[in-house]
Design a protein around this motif. Structure first.
Motif, PDB file in Angstrom:
ATOM      1  N   ALA A 115       0.756  -0.973   0.471  1.00  0.00           N
ATOM      2  CA  ALA A 115      -0.120  -0.292  -0.130  1.00  0.00           C
ATOM      3  C   ALA A 115       0.377   1.475  -0.490  1.00  0.00           C
ATOM      4  O   ALA A 115       0.499   2.483  -0.658  1.00  0.00           O
ATOM      5  CB  ALA A 115      -0.711  -0.078   1.508  1.00  0.00           C
ATOM      6  N   CYS A 116       2.047   1.391   0.420  1.00  0.00           N
ATOM      7  CA  CYS A 116       2.884   2.496   0.876  1.00  0.00           C
ATOM      8  C   CYS A 116       3.571   2.726  -0.507  1.00  0.00           C
ATOM      9  O   CYS A 116       3.877   3.231  -0.843  1.00  0.00           O
ATOM     10  CB  CYS A 116       4.153   1.798   1.874  1.00  0.00           C
ATOM     11  N   GLY A 117       3.274   1.576  -1.606  1.00  0.00           N
ATOM     12  CA  GLY A 117       4.277   1.732  -2.315  1.00  0.00           C
ATOM     13  C   GLY A 117       2.828   2.424  -3.667  1.00  0.00           C
ATOM     14  O   GLY A 117       3.311   2.600  -4.815  1.00  0.00           O
ATOM     15  N   THR A 118       2.261   2.598  -3.447  1.00  0.00           N
ATOM     16  CA  THR A 118       0.461   2.295  -4.471  1.00  0.00           C
ATOM     17  C   THR A 118       0.807   3.865  -4.321  1.00  0.00           C
ATOM     18  O   THR A 118       0.639   4.739  -4.160  1.00  0.00           O
ATOM     19  CB  THR A 118      -0.617   2.221  -4.202  1.00  0.00           C
ATOM     20  N   PHE A 119       0.602   4.952  -6.227  1.00  0.00           N
ATOM     21  CA  PHE A 119       0.637   5.868  -6.275  1.00  0.00           C
ATOM     22  C   PHE A 119      -0.638   6.621  -5.663  1.00  0.00           C
ATOM     23  O   PHE A 119      -1.620   5.882  -6.434  1.00  0.00           O
ATOM     24  CB  PHE A 119       1.265   6.060  -7.479  1.00  0.00           C
ATOM     25  N   ILE A 120      -0.916   7.131  -5.776  1.00  0.00           N
ATOM     26  CA  ILE A 120      -2.259   7.911  -4.839  1.00  0.00           C
ATOM     27  C   ILE A 120      -1.382   9.631  -5.233  1.00  0.00           C
ATOM     28  O   ILE A 120      -1.013  10.148  -4.955  1.00  0.00           O
ATOM     29  CB  ILE A 120      -2.400   7.735  -3.341  1.00  0.00           C
ATOM     30  N   ASN A 121      -2.689  10.033  -6.595  1.00  0.00           N
ATOM     31  CA  ASN A 121      -2.235  11.242  -7.034  1.00  0.00           C
ATOM     32  C   ASN A 121      -2.672  12.121  -5.838  1.00  0.00           C
ATOM     33  O   ASN A 121      -2.393  12.975  -5.721  1.00  0.00           O
ATOM     34  CB  ASN A 121      -3.384  11.268  -8.346  1.00  0.00           C
ATOM     35  N   SER A 122      -3.703  12.085  -5.277  1.00  0.00           N
ATOM     36  CA  SER A 122      -4.132  12.834  -4.355  1.00  0.00           C
ATOM     37  C   SER A 122      -2.909  13.836  -3.566  1.00  0.00           C
ATOM     38  O   SER A 122      -3.157  14.500  -2.164  1.00  0.00           O
ATOM     39  CB  SER A 122      -5.566  12.570  -3.394  1.00  0.00           C
ATOM     40  N   TYR A 123      -1.972  12.319  -2.997  1.00  0.00           N
ATOM     41  CA  TYR A 123      -1.474  13.056  -2.300  1.00  0.00           C
ATOM     42  C   TYR A 123       0.786  13.159  -2.675  1.00  0.00           C
ATOM     43  O   TYR A 123       1.207  13.364  -1.808  1.00  0.00           O
ATOM     44  CB  TYR A 123      -0.476  11.364  -1.182  1.00  0.00           C
ATOM     45  N   PHE A 124       0.522  13.848  -3.603  1.00  0.00           N
ATOM     46  CA  PHE A 124       2.184  13.737  -4.648  1.00  0.00           C
ATOM     47  C   PHE A 124       1.585  15.128  -4.687  1.00  0.00           C
ATOM     48  O   PHE A 124       1.173  15.177  -6.399  1.00  0.00           O
ATOM     49  CB  PHE A 124       1.947  12.852  -5.498  1.00  0.00           C
ATOM     50  N   CYS A 125       2.039  16.020  -4.993  1.00  0.00           N
ATOM     51  CA  CYS A 125       2.218  17.609  -5.959  1.00  0.00           C
ATOM     52  C   CYS A 125       2.925  17.324  -6.831  1.00  0.00           C
ATOM     53  O   CYS A 125       3.821  17.076  -7.017  1.00  0.00           O
ATOM     54  CB  CYS A 125       2.427  18.887  -4.990  1.00  0.00           C
ATOM     55  N   PRO A 126       2.307  17.769  -8.581  1.00  0.00           N
ATOM     56  CA  PRO A 126       3.312  17.926  -9.049  1.00  0.00           C
ATOM     57  C   PRO A 126       4.042  18.371  -9.673  1.00  0.00           C
ATOM     58  O   PRO A 126       4.821  18.525 -10.751  1.00  0.00           O
ATOM     59  CB  PRO A 126       1.846  18.513 -10.257  1.00  0.00           C
ATOM     60  N   THR A 127       4.190  19.910  -8.413  1.00  0.00           N
ATOM     61  CA  THR A 127       5.658  20.403  -9.312  1.00  0.00           C
ATOM     62  C   THR A 127       6.973  19.398  -8.553  1.00  0.00           C
ATOM     63  O   THR A 127       7.347  19.892  -8.501  1.00  0.00           O
ATOM     64  CB  THR A 127       5.117  21.907  -8.062  1.00  0.00           C
ATOM     65  N   MET A 128       6.717  18.654  -7.145  1.00  0.00           N
ATOM     66  CA  MET A 128       7.561  18.222  -6.312  1.00  0.00           C
ATOM     67  C   MET A 128       8.719  16.991  -7.974  1.00  0.00           C
ATOM     68  O   MET A 128       8.565  16.841  -8.645  1.00  0.00           O
ATOM     69  CB  MET A 128       6.884  17.141  -5.780  1.00  0.00           C
ATOM     70  N   PRO A 129      10.012  17.922  -7.963  1.00  0.00           N
ATOM     71  CA  PRO A 129      11.152  17.177  -8.955  1.00  0.00           C
ATOM     72  C   PRO A 129      11.568  16.039  -8.300  1.00  0.00           C
ATOM     73  O   PRO A 129      12.778  16.484  -8.551  1.00  0.00           O
ATOM     74  CB  PRO A 129      11.842  18.654  -8.892  1.00  0.00           C
ATOM     75  N   GLY A 131      11.561  11.635  -7.353  1.00  0.00           N
ATOM     76  CA  GLY A 131      11.043  10.265  -8.302  1.00  0.00           C
ATOM     77  C   GLY A 131       9.693   9.893  -7.492  1.00  0.00           C
ATOM     78  O   GLY A 131       8.864  10.327  -6.063  1.00  0.00           O
ATOM     79  N   GLU A 132       9.107   9.172  -7.856  1.00  0.00           N
ATOM     80  CA  GLU A 132       7.649   8.904  -7.313  1.00  0.00           C
ATOM     81  C   GLU A 132       7.336   7.641  -6.442  1.00  0.00           C
ATOM     82  O   GLU A 132       6.382   7.583  -5.445  1.00  0.00           O
ATOM     83  CB  GLU A 132       7.388   8.502  -8.568  1.00  0.00           C
ATOM     84  N   HIS A 133       9.122   6.790  -6.614  1.00  0.00           N
ATOM     85  CA  HIS A 133       9.270   5.556  -5.431  1.00  0.00           C
ATOM     86  C   HIS A 133      10.704   6.114  -5.058  1.00  0.00           C
ATOM     87  O   HIS A 133      11.152   5.599  -5.959  1.00  0.00           O
ATOM     88  CB  HIS A 133       9.089   4.340  -6.473  1.00  0.00           C
ATOM     89  N   ASP A 141      10.005   0.760  -2.271  1.00  0.00           N
ATOM     90  CA  ASP A 141       9.621   1.323  -3.655  1.00  0.00           C
ATOM     91  C   ASP A 141       7.754   2.299  -2.660  1.00  0.00           C
ATOM     92  O   ASP A 141       7.002   2.615  -3.697  1.00  0.00           O
ATOM     93  CB  ASP A 141       8.310   0.903  -4.344  1.00  0.00           C
ATOM     94  N   ARG A 142       8.623   3.312  -1.998  1.00  0.00           N
ATOM     95  CA  ARG A 142       7.584   3.834  -0.812  1.00  0.00           C
ATOM     96  C   ARG A 142       7.634   4.768  -2.012  1.00  0.00           C
ATOM     97  O   ARG A 142       8.247   5.571  -2.508  1.00  0.00           O
ATOM     98  CB  ARG A 142       7.978   4.435   0.558  1.00  0.00           C
ATOM     99  N   VAL A 143       6.325   5.921  -1.881  1.00  0.00           N
ATOM    100  CA  VAL A 143       5.875   7.398  -1.948  1.00  0.00           C
ATOM    101  C   VAL A 143       5.786   8.461  -1.189  1.00  0.00           C
ATOM    102  O   VAL A 143       5.285   7.902  -0.885  1.00  0.00           O
ATOM    103  CB  VAL A 143       4.725   6.927  -3.266  1.00  0.00           C
ATOM    104  N   PRO A 144       6.438   9.602  -2.005  1.00  0.00           N
ATOM    105  CA  PRO A 144       6.807  10.479  -0.698  1.00  0.00           C
ATOM    106  C   PRO A 144       5.759  11.486  -1.154  1.00  0.00           C
ATOM    107  O   PRO A 144       4.689  11.129  -1.890  1.00  0.00           O
ATOM    108  CB  PRO A 144       7.736  11.093  -1.482  1.00  0.00           C
ATOM    109  N   MET A 145       4.869  11.933  -0.059  1.00  0.00           N
ATOM    110  CA  MET A 145       4.216  12.215   0.649  1.00  0.00           C
ATOM    111  C   MET A 145       4.169  14.070   0.280  1.00  0.00           C
ATOM    112  O   MET A 145       6.031  14.135   1.145  1.00  0.00           O
ATOM    113  CB  MET A 145       3.640  12.043   2.278  1.00  0.00           C
TER     114      MET A 145
END
Length: 315
Positions: A115-129, A131-133, A141-145
């Motif tokens: 679950a921690c490695g599942t990309f959730i659009n609502s938790y990831f600002c598209p301006t963040m330069p 990686g996604e994992h 493969d954690r996704v940053p918040m």
């Protein structure tokens, strides 16, 4: 004998000088248009970030309607506030995969790690330069918040040995924070005596797992944390890295830009963003606003306390 003259036909064309002039003009036009294009793209990304915050705010409101409290930032199994609101941001299928009671919530390749490695659009600002994992702290493969809960203005470190008294008297291990989303204690609308429109619930963070200072990465994550899992919600010194889930207004916004000399754990606690000039914040009434990082610090801190009785002026 008559000789026919061969007439030479002059065809129109560019001279080398004319071609160079045209290329120069095109270069000037590109130089003028490129910033405008970049600004338009950032405006679109900022709008998406605002929509993310609105979705999170709606999830918090619906969570409160159901449970009569806002979610605590974490509880005794390391599940974070961002995991608890999954059913209220159209992620119920993912929420149903989570395990809450086993002895090791974060076993390799288990459902919580997945679950921690599942990309959730609502938790990831598209301006963040970034990686996604990232494979980080033994979770693959954690996704940053991009967004942190508001713990208040008192915490200046994760643990007691990190307290920087000139910034705040408590660590995030304390159960006596003055914000809205912090460890173990759930707050109600009635507890927000300064008014829901005057109090921050969630704000952006300038997340960057690869940036490390004083041994502290600026890493923020969602759903759950194996490092917080030892917490027992009894005020003891179990668990750590609570700043994976919450920030503190003990330090100013965008401290990495404006106070780069402070210790690493203060940089991690700072709210902020990759948007120029400030960050997005969600208030306890569900509204979203962009707050400039030039805001008066006293006014800024007043937005993060739930019951200090401040009167928030304009900013």
């Amino acid at each position: 004998m008559n000789l026919q003259k061969t007439e030479r036909v002059n065809r129109p064309g560019f001279t080398l000088v004319e071609l160079l002039v045209v290329i120069a003009i095109i270069g000037v036009l590109i130089a003028l248009l490129l910033p405008a294009v970049q600004q338009a793209r950032e405006a679109a990304r900022r709008m998406q970030c605002s929509n993310n915050m609105k979705q999170i705010g709606l999830g918090l409101q619906n969570y409160h309607d159901t449970h009569k409290v806002f979610p605590p930032a974490w509880f005794n199994r390391g599940h974070l506030w961002s995991g608890r609101i999954l059913p209220f941001i159209e992620q119920n299928n993912l929420y149903e995969t989570l395990l809450f009671g086993e002895s090791d919530n974060w076993a390799p390749a288990g459902p919580n790690e997945n679950a921690c490695g599942t990309f959730i659009n609502s938790y990831f600002c598209p301006t963040m330069p970034i990686g996604e994992h990232y494979t980080y702290n033994n979770i693959k493969d954690r996704v940053p918040m991009s967004y942190l809960g508001n713990s208040g203005t008192l915490a200046s470190g994760d643990k007691a040995n990190q307290i920087t008294a000139s910034y705040g008297p408590l660590s995030l291990q304390s159960l006596d924070q003055n914000g809205v989303i912090f460890g173990c204690k759930a707050q109600r609308f009635a507890d927000i005596q300064d008014g829901t429109s005057n109090t921050i619930a969630v704000g952006e963070a300038q997340t960057d797992p690869k940036f490390v200072k004083d041994g502290q990465g600026i890493d923020h994550w969602y759903i759950g944390s194996n490092q917080i899992d030892p917490c027992r919600c009894d005020g003891s010194n179990h668990g750590g890295e609570f700043s994976e889930a919450v920030g503190s207004a003990a330090v100013r916004m965008n401290a990495r830009i404006h106070e780069p000399g402070v210790v690493g754990h203060l940089l991690e606690l700072s709210f902020g963003s990759y948007h120029p000039g400030g960050a997005m914040f969600n208030r306890c009434d569900g509204s979203v606003s962009f707050i400039p990082d030039t805001i008066n610090f006293n006014t800024y801190q007043a937005l993060f306390t739930r019951n200090n009785g401040e009167v928030n002026g304009s900013f």
